[in-house]
Design a protein around this motif. Sequence first.
Motif, PDB file in Angstrom:
ATOM      1  N   ASN A  21       8.216 -36.952 -26.317  1.00 40.08           N
ATOM      2  CA  ASN A  21       7.247 -36.377 -25.386  1.00 40.08           C
ATOM      3  C   ASN A  21       6.542 -35.201 -26.042  1.00 40.08           C
ATOM      4  O   ASN A  21       7.170 -34.390 -26.716  1.00 40.08           O
ATOM      5  CB  ASN A  21       7.930 -35.889 -24.102  1.00 40.08           C
ATOM      6  CG  ASN A  21       8.554 -37.016 -23.308  1.00 40.08           C
ATOM      7  OD1 ASN A  21       8.070 -38.135 -23.327  1.00 40.08           O
ATOM      8  ND2 ASN A  21       9.637 -36.717 -22.619  1.00 40.08           N
ATOM      9  N   GLU A  90      -1.042 -39.980 -14.048  1.00 37.96           N
ATOM     10  CA  GLU A  90      -0.606 -41.161 -14.775  1.00 37.96           C
ATOM     11  C   GLU A  90      -1.781 -42.129 -14.873  1.00 37.96           C
ATOM     12  O   GLU A  90      -2.342 -42.539 -13.865  1.00 37.96           O
ATOM     13  CB  GLU A  90       0.567 -41.840 -14.062  1.00 37.96           C
ATOM     14  CG  GLU A  90       1.110 -43.051 -14.799  1.00 37.96           C
ATOM     15  CD  GLU A  90       2.324 -43.658 -14.105  1.00 37.96           C
ATOM     16  OE1 GLU A  90       2.745 -44.751 -14.507  1.00 37.96           O
ATOM     17  OE2 GLU A  90       2.829 -43.019 -13.161  1.00 37.96           O
ATOM     18  N   HIS A  99      -2.443 -44.764 -22.742  1.00 39.99           N
ATOM     19  CA  HIS A  99      -1.950 -44.585 -21.378  1.00 39.99           C
ATOM     20  C   HIS A  99      -0.931 -43.445 -21.415  1.00 39.99           C
ATOM     21  O   HIS A  99      -0.009 -43.455 -22.231  1.00 39.99           O
ATOM     22  CB  HIS A  99      -1.287 -45.864 -20.868  1.00 39.99           C
ATOM     23  CG  HIS A  99      -2.258 -46.950 -20.557  1.00 39.99           C
ATOM     24  ND1 HIS A  99      -2.881 -47.082 -19.336  1.00 39.99           N
ATOM     25  CD2 HIS A  99      -2.739 -47.959 -21.328  1.00 39.99           C
ATOM     26  CE1 HIS A  99      -3.683 -48.116 -19.353  1.00 39.99           C
ATOM     27  NE2 HIS A  99      -3.616 -48.670 -20.544  1.00 39.99           N
ATOM     28  N   GLU A 101       1.495 -40.418 -19.193  1.00 41.27           N
ATOM     29  CA  GLU A 101       2.037 -39.749 -18.020  1.00 41.27           C
ATOM     30  C   GLU A 101       2.030 -38.263 -18.342  1.00 41.27           C
ATOM     31  O   GLU A 101       2.578 -37.845 -19.365  1.00 41.27           O
ATOM     32  CB  GLU A 101       3.470 -40.209 -17.737  1.00 41.27           C
ATOM     33  CG  GLU A 101       3.579 -41.561 -17.084  1.00 41.27           C
ATOM     34  CD  GLU A 101       5.013 -41.910 -16.736  1.00 41.27           C
ATOM     35  OE1 GLU A 101       5.891 -41.037 -16.906  1.00 41.27           O
ATOM     36  OE2 GLU A 101       5.258 -43.043 -16.312  1.00 41.27           O
ATOM     37  N   LYS A 117       3.645 -37.898 -21.983  1.00 38.89           N
ATOM     38  CA  LYS A 117       4.449 -39.049 -22.376  1.00 38.89           C
ATOM     39  C   LYS A 117       3.535 -40.244 -22.624  1.00 38.89           C
ATOM     40  O   LYS A 117       2.755 -40.635 -21.751  1.00 38.89           O
ATOM     41  CB  LYS A 117       5.470 -39.396 -21.280  1.00 38.89           C
ATOM     42  CG  LYS A 117       6.367 -40.574 -21.639  1.00 38.89           C
ATOM     43  CD  LYS A 117       7.383 -40.833 -20.538  1.00 38.89           C
ATOM     44  CE  LYS A 117       8.288 -42.001 -20.886  1.00 38.89           C
ATOM     45  NZ  LYS A 117       9.286 -42.267 -19.810  1.00 38.89           N
ATOM     46  N   ASP A 118       3.637 -40.827 -23.816  1.00 44.83           N
ATOM     47  CA  ASP A 118       2.819 -41.988 -24.178  1.00 44.83           C
ATOM     48  C   ASP A 118       3.450 -43.252 -23.595  1.00 44.83           C
ATOM     49  O   ASP A 118       4.551 -43.636 -23.969  1.00 44.83           O
ATOM     50  CB  ASP A 118       2.725 -42.104 -25.703  1.00 44.83           C
ATOM     51  CG  ASP A 118       1.778 -43.215 -26.146  1.00 44.83           C
ATOM     52  OD1 ASP A 118       1.263 -43.944 -25.278  1.00 44.83           O
ATOM     53  OD2 ASP A 118       1.569 -43.350 -27.370  1.00 44.83           O
ATOM     54  N   THR A 119       2.745 -43.904 -22.662  1.00 44.10           N
ATOM     55  CA  THR A 119       3.253 -45.124 -22.028  1.00 44.10           C
ATOM     56  C   THR A 119       2.443 -46.353 -22.440  1.00 44.10           C
ATOM     57  O   THR A 119       2.488 -47.385 -21.772  1.00 44.10           O
ATOM     58  CB  THR A 119       3.231 -44.986 -20.499  1.00 44.10           C
ATOM     59  OG1 THR A 119       1.877 -44.726 -20.065  1.00 44.10           O
ATOM     60  CG2 THR A 119       4.124 -43.851 -20.029  1.00 44.10           C
ATOM     61  N   LEU A 122       4.464 -49.560 -23.007  1.00 44.71           N
ATOM     62  CA  LEU A 122       4.934 -50.108 -21.741  1.00 44.71           C
ATOM     63  C   LEU A 122       3.824 -50.898 -21.054  1.00 44.71           C
ATOM     64  O   LEU A 122       4.045 -52.011 -20.553  1.00 44.71           O
ATOM     65  CB  LEU A 122       5.422 -48.985 -20.824  1.00 44.71           C
ATOM     66  CG  LEU A 122       5.809 -49.402 -19.395  1.00 44.71           C
ATOM     67  CD1 LEU A 122       6.950 -50.402 -19.418  1.00 44.71           C
ATOM     68  CD2 LEU A 122       6.175 -48.183 -18.567  1.00 44.71           C
ATOM     69  N   HIS A 123       2.609 -50.323 -21.036  1.00 47.08           N
ATOM     70  CA  HIS A 123       1.482 -51.011 -20.416  1.00 47.08           C
ATOM     71  C   HIS A 123       1.141 -52.291 -21.171  1.00 47.08           C
ATOM     72  O   HIS A 123       0.782 -53.308 -20.557  1.00 47.08           O
ATOM     73  CB  HIS A 123       0.265 -50.080 -20.362  1.00 47.08           C
ATOM     74  CG  HIS A 123       0.310 -49.098 -19.236  1.00 47.08           C
ATOM     75  ND1 HIS A 123      -0.244 -49.342 -18.010  1.00 47.08           N
ATOM     76  CD2 HIS A 123       0.866 -47.862 -19.156  1.00 47.08           C
ATOM     77  CE1 HIS A 123      -0.047 -48.304 -17.204  1.00 47.08           C
ATOM     78  NE2 HIS A 123       0.623 -47.398 -17.883  1.00 47.08           N
TER      79      HIS A 123
END
Length: 230
Positions: A21, A90, A99, A101, A117-119, A122-123
């Motif tokens: 993070n 988000e 993407h 958060e 936070k790099d999501t 996940l996406h």
Amino acid sequence: MGDNISKINESNLKEIPNTTNGIIRSRTIRNSQGEVIDHRIVDVSGDFQNITGLDCKEIIGQSYKDIFEDPPVLDIFKQLEYGKNSEKFEGYSVQFNKHLEIFSFSVGEDEYVTIFKDTSQLHLFLRKKDELEKEITSRLRQQSALSEISQLSLSNVSLKEIFQKTAEILVQALHVDYSKILRLVPQKHQFIMEAGVGWKDPDKKKKKKKILSLTVLNHRQVTPYFLKSL
């Protein structure tokens, strides 16, 4: 979470172990009347640079307005100026092409920590999963249609009824608006419509319809042709 906040409060952000993070600490700047006029970045973790690509050394001491471009991110800091203790965003960041958060919260008087936070992975996974599920559903629907058509050929109904039912099954299985089965008359060099779905729709000239299924029948073979949307 409490231990992490304690570490953020007590140590330099660069000393915090790798958490994947990005973390920044900011301080509100007030004028002589005590009104908040800005937020200045006072500390940055190394992972923040990995996530955003922004140089940690260059952004320390700068205003958040000079660093961030995305309206939702800017709004997080703006809301903190109104006295909120925490804010969260988000979604997709155009500036960082990821993407994210983002969670910002108070760690003391006029001091805030914001965690990035790099999501993206996940996406990406969820999008691929959704595409795969749609592909599997489509294939199962088509297999079911083929099975149903095969069962028709073994039934006692007339050939004309089989053609019409086949046209109806194809429309449902392929999610199209039109389906037609034509018989080729070689002597006349023309087609005769044996069955179809959607061709008597009074609105067919007003809408853009999908035509996907066209079967040409002659005395030797049955050949399927597929047309793209008109």
